[in-house]
Design an enzyme around this catalytic site. Structure first.
Site, PDB file in Angstrom:
ATOM      1  CB  CYS A  96      -0.903   0.019   1.222  1.00  0.00           C
ATOM      2  SG  CYS A  96      -1.675   1.631   1.486  1.00  0.00           S
ATOM      3  CB  VAL A  97       1.117   4.136  -2.338  1.00  0.00           C
ATOM      4  CG1 VAL A  97      -0.327   4.607  -2.346  1.00  0.00           C
ATOM      5  CG2 VAL A  97       2.052   5.304  -2.516  1.00  0.00           C
TER       6      VAL A  97
END
Lengths: 135, 130
Positions: free
Chosen positions: B78-79
């Site tokens: 997840c960024v």
């Protein structure tokens, strides 16, 4: 995707102390774009996420509690609170925030989508969900 | 069955990532499809190539790489979680003006939409965490 799934976000942690509650909210906000049927379940210390009057001003933490009040605008249709978890912590429904919901197309309105449910209902709601995101 | 996996805890600190690995491996070996493994919270720390465990311990990062290479597995960090915890690929380094990267290929950094999409398109989303 034409099929709409029933998503449940299960929140089990206090709002502060760990990042789970905040990063769970981030998934809910992003997930709104996918137009699924979304409910949130608050259990264990997760019930503290909805307690009114949270003040983080002296802890250097961002107060993200106002975000919960906007969830009706992010496609969240149901917010359930486990009654046993509330009672174990000396809380009642009166201690919780209210979240309004409105369907922009049908103009159907609900004043408060926060609902306290008993353990049997919690089990039932989880069982009928297609996806349970656990945080 | 078409599965996706979400991992919420960091490697070594917590068993979740070990259990998730063994589950994913067993599922693949038994002919199931794993559409995506999505790393969230401290789970993104599974994806740094700078990890150096003692030689007599399992190498959690390399273990994911081997599984991914064998089964063409999609490993996604997840960024937002990655940015908070200092996980950087070339794109993130450029965007945020960092002078280094640490992501291990074939892990990739992408958005939370990848988790939602996986949940919609898979028969089951299996979450490993605390």
């Amino acid at each position: 995707m034409s099929d709409i799934k029933k998503f449940m976000y299960l929140n089990r942690r206090a709002p502060y102390g760990t990042i789970y509650a905040w990063e769970s909210l981030e998934v809910v906000l992003i997930g709104a774009a996918f137009d699924q049927e979304v409910s949130l379940m608050f259990a264990d210390d997760g019930v503290y996420q909805l307690v009114k009057g949270c003040d983080t001003s002296e802890s250097d933490m961002k107060n993200f509690m106002p975000t919960y009040r906007t969830l009706g605008d992010y496609g969240v249709r149901y917010m359930y609170v486990d009654q046993a978890s509330l009672e174990a912590r000396g809380l009642t429904a009166d201690d919780l925030i209210e979240v309004a919901w409105e369907d922009w197309e049908t103009e159907e309105e609900v004043d408060n989508i926060v609902e306290v449910v008993d353990s049997a209902k919690v089990t039932e709601l989880m069982a009928e969900s297609d996806v349970v995101f656990s945080f | 069955m078409k599965l996706s996996v979400q991992i919420n805890e960091g490697p070594y600190q917590h068993q979740a990532t070990d259990t998730a690995y063994h589950f994913t491996k067993a599922a693949l070996e038994n002919g199931h499809e794993v559409m995506r493994v999505f790393f969230y919270h401290d789970g993104v720390l599974n994806g740094t190539r700078l990890t150096t465990p003692p030689q007599d311990d399992r190498h959690i990062v390399n273990r994911w790489v081997e599984l991914a290479e064998k089964y063409n597995l999609d490993l996604v960090l997840c960024v937002a979680a990655a940015q908070r915890r200092g996980l950087v690929d070339d794109g993130e380094a450029e965007r945020n003006k960092k002078n280094a990267t640490n992501i291990q290929e074939p892990f990739r950094i992408s958005g939370l939409g990848q988790l939602i999409e996986a949940a919609i398109q898979s028969d089951r989303l299996v979450v490993f965490g605390d």
